[in-house]
Design a protein around this motif. Structure first.
Motif, short mmCIF file in Angstrom:
data_model
loop_
_atom_site.label_atom_id
_atom_site.label_comp_id
_atom_site.label_asym_id
_atom_site.label_seq_id
_atom_site.Cartn_x
_atom_site.Cartn_y
_atom_site.Cartn_z
N ILE A 32 63.69 84.51 -39.67
CA ILE A 32 65.05 84.10 -40.04
C ILE A 32 65.32 84.53 -41.49
O ILE A 32 66.37 85.08 -41.81
CB ILE A 32 65.24 82.59 -39.89
CG1 ILE A 32 65.05 82.16 -38.43
CG2 ILE A 32 66.60 82.16 -40.41
CD1 ILE A 32 66.10 82.67 -37.48
N LEU A 33 64.36 84.27 -42.38
CA LEU A 33 64.51 84.70 -43.77
C LEU A 33 64.67 86.21 -43.86
O LEU A 33 65.43 86.71 -44.70
CB LEU A 33 63.29 84.26 -44.59
CG LEU A 33 63.02 82.76 -44.71
CD1 LEU A 33 61.75 82.53 -45.53
CD2 LEU A 33 64.19 82.03 -45.35
N LYS A 34 63.95 86.94 -43.01
CA LYS A 34 63.96 88.40 -43.06
C LYS A 34 65.36 88.97 -42.85
O LYS A 34 65.69 90.04 -43.36
CB LYS A 34 63.00 88.96 -42.01
CG LYS A 34 62.74 90.45 -42.14
CD LYS A 34 61.68 90.91 -41.15
CE LYS A 34 61.39 92.40 -41.34
NZ LYS A 34 60.37 92.87 -40.37
N LEU A 74 67.07 89.35 -46.39
CA LEU A 74 66.38 89.96 -47.52
C LEU A 74 67.28 90.96 -48.22
O LEU A 74 68.12 91.63 -47.61
CB LEU A 74 65.10 90.67 -47.04
CG LEU A 74 63.99 89.79 -46.47
CD1 LEU A 74 62.81 90.65 -46.03
CD2 LEU A 74 63.54 88.74 -47.48
N SER A 75 67.11 91.06 -49.53
CA SER A 75 67.83 92.06 -50.32
C SER A 75 66.82 93.10 -50.78
O SER A 75 65.65 93.07 -50.40
CB SER A 75 68.49 91.39 -51.52
OG SER A 75 67.51 90.97 -52.45
N SER A 76 67.27 93.99 -51.62
CA SER A 76 66.35 95.00 -52.17
C SER A 76 65.75 94.53 -53.49
O SER A 76 65.03 95.27 -54.15
CB SER A 76 67.11 96.32 -52.39
OG SER A 76 68.23 96.11 -53.26
N ASP A 77 66.04 93.28 -53.86
CA ASP A 77 65.59 92.74 -55.14
C ASP A 77 64.50 91.70 -54.87
O ASP A 77 64.78 90.61 -54.36
CB ASP A 77 66.77 92.11 -55.88
CG ASP A 77 66.38 91.59 -57.27
OD1 ASP A 77 65.19 91.66 -57.62
OD2 ASP A 77 67.29 91.13 -57.98
N LYS A 78 63.28 91.99 -55.25
CA LYS A 78 62.16 91.07 -55.00
C LYS A 78 62.28 89.78 -55.79
O LYS A 78 61.59 88.80 -55.51
CB LYS A 78 60.83 91.75 -55.33
CG LYS A 78 60.63 92.05 -56.81
CD LYS A 78 59.25 92.66 -57.05
CE LYS A 78 59.01 92.91 -58.54
NZ LYS A 78 57.66 93.47 -58.80
N ASN A 79 63.19 89.76 -56.79
CA ASN A 79 63.38 88.55 -57.58
C ASN A 79 64.37 87.58 -56.95
O ASN A 79 64.53 86.45 -57.43
CB ASN A 79 63.85 88.91 -58.99
CG ASN A 79 62.74 89.52 -59.82
OD1 ASN A 79 61.73 88.90 -60.07
ND2 ASN A 79 62.93 90.76 -60.24
N GLU A 80 65.06 88.01 -55.89
CA GLU A 80 65.91 87.09 -55.14
C GLU A 80 65.03 86.01 -54.53
O GLU A 80 63.92 86.30 -54.07
CB GLU A 80 66.69 87.82 -54.06
CG GLU A 80 67.83 88.68 -54.57
CD GLU A 80 69.03 87.85 -55.00
OE1 GLU A 80 69.05 86.62 -54.74
OE2 GLU A 80 69.95 88.43 -55.60
N ASP A 136 63.76 86.69 -50.95
CA ASP A 136 62.75 87.75 -50.96
C ASP A 136 61.41 87.22 -51.48
O ASP A 136 60.35 87.56 -50.95
CB ASP A 136 63.22 88.92 -51.83
CG ASP A 136 64.45 89.62 -51.26
OD1 ASP A 136 64.35 90.78 -50.89
OD2 ASP A 136 65.50 88.97 -51.17
N PHE A 137 61.49 86.41 -52.52
CA PHE A 137 60.29 85.80 -53.10
C PHE A 137 59.58 84.90 -52.08
O PHE A 137 58.36 84.98 -51.90
CB PHE A 137 60.70 85.01 -54.35
CG PHE A 137 59.69 84.03 -54.85
CD1 PHE A 137 58.54 84.45 -55.50
CD2 PHE A 137 59.87 82.66 -54.66
CE1 PHE A 137 57.60 83.54 -55.97
CE2 PHE A 137 58.93 81.75 -55.12
CZ PHE A 137 57.80 82.19 -55.77
N ASN A 153 55.85 85.62 -50.12
CA ASN A 153 54.73 84.68 -50.26
C ASN A 153 54.08 84.36 -48.92
O ASN A 153 52.86 84.32 -48.80
CB ASN A 153 55.22 83.37 -50.90
CG ASN A 153 55.40 83.48 -52.40
OD1 ASN A 153 55.00 84.46 -53.02
ND2 ASN A 153 56.00 82.48 -52.99
N ILE A 154 54.89 84.12 -47.90
CA ILE A 154 54.32 83.69 -46.62
C ILE A 154 53.81 84.84 -45.78
O ILE A 154 53.27 84.61 -44.69
CB ILE A 154 55.31 82.81 -45.80
CG1 ILE A 154 56.66 83.51 -45.65
CG2 ILE A 154 55.46 81.45 -46.43
CD1 ILE A 154 57.66 82.70 -44.84
#
Length: 305
Positions: free
Chosen positions: A117-119, A122-128, A131-132, A136-137
């Protein structure tokens, strides 16, 4: 091993009473194959009893403790997290069981969101934040506490919509999932993360500025004074702060004021005018307008029972 999430076959909104005894209950609701929430009220379940959540996938859990104190036991690391009354905690877990340890009368609302669901978001920014959390999981995280904060008025308002405003069957699953996404957006927005691309000096300046604003959001120092307190100049401070928190210093101050107002509105002990004054707004109308712009709901709606 059966998936925790894939339990819907011929229905898009499935309610399962996992325990029921007079006024006590443990209710599981599958909104879709990927989002599950529990509504739990236990009055005399027994001291030092456990309630197990089994066969979990990679997920994020948002646990709201309205009444009582409970413990969440990580069965792998054997870490015991104490979840206190009137708090909302966000956990991450990668495919493991865990248990709620019950010691008193409790009222809990808990949402479990699968990684797929999170996927979707997702954006292209790992700091979002999403995305973070998703990254992690993908590692083997047994059970990790990401964030814990007090319950606020908007969270309670959205939970009411999730629990009680979907009584008709017309697009029930979609309506409920929409409210859950609204809840996720709100709670994730409260996770204050620094940009990972900052160097050591930039992190120090950004954190120093934030700490000062947290203590003085009602009467914040001017930018020039704030820069001096952070041992830098105005231009550099503005650039670093925007890079660190993706917002301006002025907008961050408004954010802090509105978040404080959201907490004050929870207990319904103050009028809107009193709340506005408490968080630094001279005019109630201006406060209500800014609150709506930030949260999408007027403060008067949060004061309704």
């Amino acid at each position: 091993m059966e998936s925790f999430f894939f339990n819907i076959t011929d229905a898009s909104y499935k309610v399962t009473m996992e325990y029921e005894n007079q006024e006590e209950y443990v209710k599981r609701v599958d909104i879709s194959n990927g989002i599950v929430f529990y509504d739990i009220f236990l009055n005399s379940f027994g001291a030092n009893q456990s309630f197990d959540i089994k066969n979990l996938d990679r997920l994020v859990a948002i646990i709201v403790v309205n009444q009582g104190n409970i413990s969440l036991l990580d069965n792998i690391s054997e870490t015991n997290y104490l979840l206190k009354e009137n708090t909302i905690s966000i956990f991450e877990s990668s495919r493991q069981n865990f248990s709620f340890m019950i010691n008193s009368k409790i009222k809990i609302f808990a949402i479990f969101i699968a990684d797929f669901i999170l996927k979707r978001y997702l954006s292209s920014d790992k700091n979002e934040v999403i995305d973070f959390l998703y990254a992690n999981i993908q590692d083997e995280v047994s059970c990790m506490l990401v964030d814990v904060q007090p319950i606020d008025a908007l969270s309670l308002y959205i939970i009411e919509k999730i629990l009680y405003k979907n009584e008709d069957n017309f697009m029930k699953s979609i309506k409920c999932e929409h409210s859950i996404l609204e809840f996720m957006i709100h709670r994730f927005s409260l996770i204050d993360r620094l940009n990972d691309t900052l160097d050591i000096d930039e992190k120090h300046i950004a954190k120093s500025a934030r700490d000062i604003l947290l203590k003085n959001y009602m009467t914040p120092p001017h930018i020039k004074e704030l820069a001096h307190l952070c041992a830098t100049n105005e231009t550099k401070l503005k650039q670093i702060f925007k890079k660190a928190y993706k917002t301006t210093i002025y907008a961050y101050i408004q954010k802090l004021r509105l978040e404080k107002a959201n907490l004050l509105l929870r207990d319904k002990l103050c009028t809107i005018g009193e709340v506005a004054k408490e968080v630094g707004y001279k005019h109630q109308g201006n406060f209500s307008k800014r609150f709506f712009e930030y949260y999408g709901v007027y403060p008067k709606e949060l004061l309704k029972k």
